[in-house]
Structure formats: structure tokens, C-alpha cells
Design a protein around this motif. Sequence first.
Motif, PDB file in Angstrom:
ATOM      1  N   GLY A  36       0.818  -1.205  -0.008  1.00 21.56           N
ATOM      2  CA  GLY A  36       0.059   0.134  -0.012  1.00 21.56           C
ATOM      3  C   GLY A  36       1.020   1.222  -0.005  1.00 21.56           C
ATOM      4  N   THR A  37       0.747   1.985   1.043  1.00 19.96           N
ATOM      5  CA  THR A  37       1.364   3.196   1.116  1.00 19.96           C
ATOM      6  C   THR A  37       2.833   2.893   2.104  1.00 19.96           C
ATOM      7  N   ASN A  38       2.829   1.821   2.851  1.00 22.02           N
ATOM      8  CA  ASN A  38       3.563   1.743   3.835  1.00 22.02           C
ATOM      9  C   ASN A  38       5.067   0.871   3.421  1.00 22.02           C
ATOM     10  N   ILE A  39       6.144   0.932   3.885  1.00 23.29           N
ATOM     11  CA  ILE A  39       7.295   0.295   3.961  1.00 23.29           C
ATOM     12  C   ILE A  39       7.259  -0.762   4.868  1.00 23.29           C
ATOM     13  N   VAL A  40       7.222  -2.094   4.515  1.00 26.54           N
ATOM     14  CA  VAL A  40       7.205  -3.174   5.542  1.00 26.54           C
ATOM     15  C   VAL A  40       8.271  -4.217   5.378  1.00 26.54           C
TER      16      VAL A  40
END
Length: 460
Positions: A36-40
Amino acid sequence: MRRQLAVFGVAVLAAAASVLMFVRPADAAVGLHISGTNIVEANGQRFVMRGVNHPHVWFTGQTRAFADIKALGANTVRVVLGSGKRWGPSTDVAQVIALCKQNRLICVLEVHDTTGYGEEGAAASLDEAVTYWISQKSALVGQENHVVINIGNEPIGNQNAGQWTAATTAAIQRMRTNGFEHLLMVDGPNWGQDWQYVMRDNAQTILNADSQRNTVLSIHMYAVFNTAASIVDYLNRFQANGWPLVIGEFGWRFNSGEVDHDTILAEANARGLGYLAWSWSGNTDPILDMTVNFDPNQLTTWGQRIFNGANGIKATAREATIYGGGTPTSSPPVTTPPVTTPPVTTPPVTTPPVTTPPPSSGACTAAYSVLGQWPGGFQGDVRVTAGSAAIRGWTVTLTFPSGQTVNQAWNATVTSSGATATARNVSYNGSLGAGASTTFGFIGSWNGTNGAPTLSCSAT
């Protein structure tokens, strides 16, 4: 890095952009990646960058900086490297990664030679930056849990910023064709500040160019972003479209025309955006140094703000789970916003502090020291500390013995009459809890000797 804009105020292009959510396929996850919009991380745990930039290529001997940056609470360091076109070449990538891992830091590696390409004649192209990364591939492969590759710093200047889209697309695709599976970071044009909105209006094109759907966009915020409205509007557009973004560089409001760093920090924290402040030390413009001569025990006003301030690193950083993290690196401190620390052009000269008598309830003390001195001028620093009860305001009187004068001040309103300078708190640093402190500073002039002033502190 901070750059003076050659042009400002052109009309915003209204190019249409897709609003499809950008999600990396779950089966493609290798190390740090986009969801999505996140770094994981590879285990799916969200990772929010909280760190600073370190100018490694110009100060390769300052390897202690990695441990010092970590000790102050950071979870990420963005490391300046050179391809050999202007600086370097940096052939110590394996050692840099080892330093990051030893100190439990996520390592963002960037090629700085691309800065201002098209306007800066000596700059490298993004394609040349990719050639450098290919030359260092053996040190990078297998480090996807620990390393983000920032392909090129501020890769296009203000001239023909439109070339950024094709150049960035080609760079991403060439990185993937050559087998890189790392999270990639790409900076905007206009010396990173994207004031013509080329990155903003072509973001989806760039993200779609990555066959692994594993690219994060990076905005650099300096004088273009000197109002809360400009910052919020820019960030809103990325959030609304589901585009992953980090604030890869930013400075601070050391005068009214500079970046509104308080809004950047607050908005980044509220939105879960990563940020990497510029920079640890060694700037030709020392107003942007966080430490004096790379010494973590000598934090500047900017350094105090980033590490110890509201929404700063110590208050918000979480260590990557690859290192066993997941909890705050320290408890959030209480501090006050800075205004400025003027540059000191000679090595700091430290004098023993002069302190007023211990305060009673509702009173305050003031401690004075000289941070730097040069022929005819000096930089003074005063720490104001509340007594055993909270105070709502303070006034410090400095009576100089040798004809010194105060020429410029920050974090206080200063008036002078003869040998006496009177400093009063400004709106944001007058209220102090029992035992709490704040600082103000000034640039002064001297002739003959530079003796310490007599101090008095009163509180309301």
C-alpha cells in the motif's frame, strides 16, 4: 542538500494521474518492500524511517557516526556515496552496510553525484548512477532486509525537469533487469523539491515502471516548503492517491523564509511517513549541522530539535524487527522548538559556564557559555532552568564587562542598553516545568577581551 532555487512560481501542471492503489504482490516480498503506502519488512511488520543523513563520501573516517546516530535513537541512516563522477568512487559499500547492521540501523544508500543533473554541469545522470550500483552488486545482493537503494540524489535540477520521468523510469527498469530486488527510493526533480510537481503528477507512471512494485518516492523539503499549507497540500495528494512516500531530506526554519520543520515532523508522525533529516555534520553551511564537528555530545539547536524534540526521533522511532525492535528506542523528552543557530566559521572555543545562584520556588537560573569565537565576534549560548516550581515566562539580564554587544539573537527577544542586554522568552519557550530548561543564543561583537557577563534571571 539545500540548494538555492533559480526559478520559483511557475504554474502548476494539471497532468492527470491514476489513483489506483499501489500494492506489491505478497509472493514478491523480499526484504523491505512496499505494501500500500507503507514500507514493511519481510515479515509484514510496518517500518517507519526515523533517521538522519550522514555525508560519508566526504568524511570516510567518521565511521563512529553510525554508532552515535543509533545511540541518539535513530532507526535509519541515509549514507552519502559517490559514483566517481564527482565524488568517490565509494568502494566501501560492504563496510558501510556492516556498520549499519552492527549498529542496528536500516541503511539507505544514495549516489550523490546526480545532484542537479541538467543544471549542474558536473552531475552524473541516473543511468550513470545505475552503472555504479551494478558495479557494487556483489556487496548489495542478499542485503534486502537491511538496505534501501536510493538510486540518485536530487537527480534533476530546475532546467528541463520534465526529463525526470523518462530517466527515472529507465533507471528503475535497468536496476530490475540487472537483478536488484531491493526496495528502491527515487528523489524528485528540482533539486529534490519537486516545485514544478513533475514527480507528483507522474508518480503512478514511476511506480508502474517497477516490475516488482517496490519503489518509494522521496521528497526533499527546504525553502519551497516554508508554510504549513504547502507541506500539507503536497502530502495530501500522495496520501489520497495511495502512493508511498518518504521525506528523504529536510532542513529547518532558521529564518522566516525557510522550511517549516515543525509541520513536517508533526505531519510525518500523524501520517506514519518516514523522514531523514539533513544532516549529521560537515556542511559547508553549518546551519544544517546537527552536531559540532561530529561530536554527539555537542548537539546544535537543529540536532536537539531532531533527536529530542516533539515528534522527533527519540519520541517516535521504532527499531526494525530484523534487529529485534518494535518498541520505542527511548521515552519522549520534553523540549522547545528552535529558531536558529548561526554558523560558526572557526573551530568552537568553549569557556567554562557562568551560572546564576540556585533558584528558589518559581525562580530560574541562567548559565552562559561561548560556543565559538573569532576575531571581533563570538557565539554565546544561555541555558535557562526553572526552579522547583513551574514558570510561565523568564527574563535574563547579561551585563558584559568588556564592551561586548549583541548583534543577533534566536529563541529570545533581546534588547540592549549600554553594557547590559536583556533577553525575554518568546511565545514557545516561556513556560517551563519545574527543573526544565530551554536555551537561547546570540552572535556578539567584542574588542580586546571577551569576558563573561554577570547574569541574573527572573521568572513569572
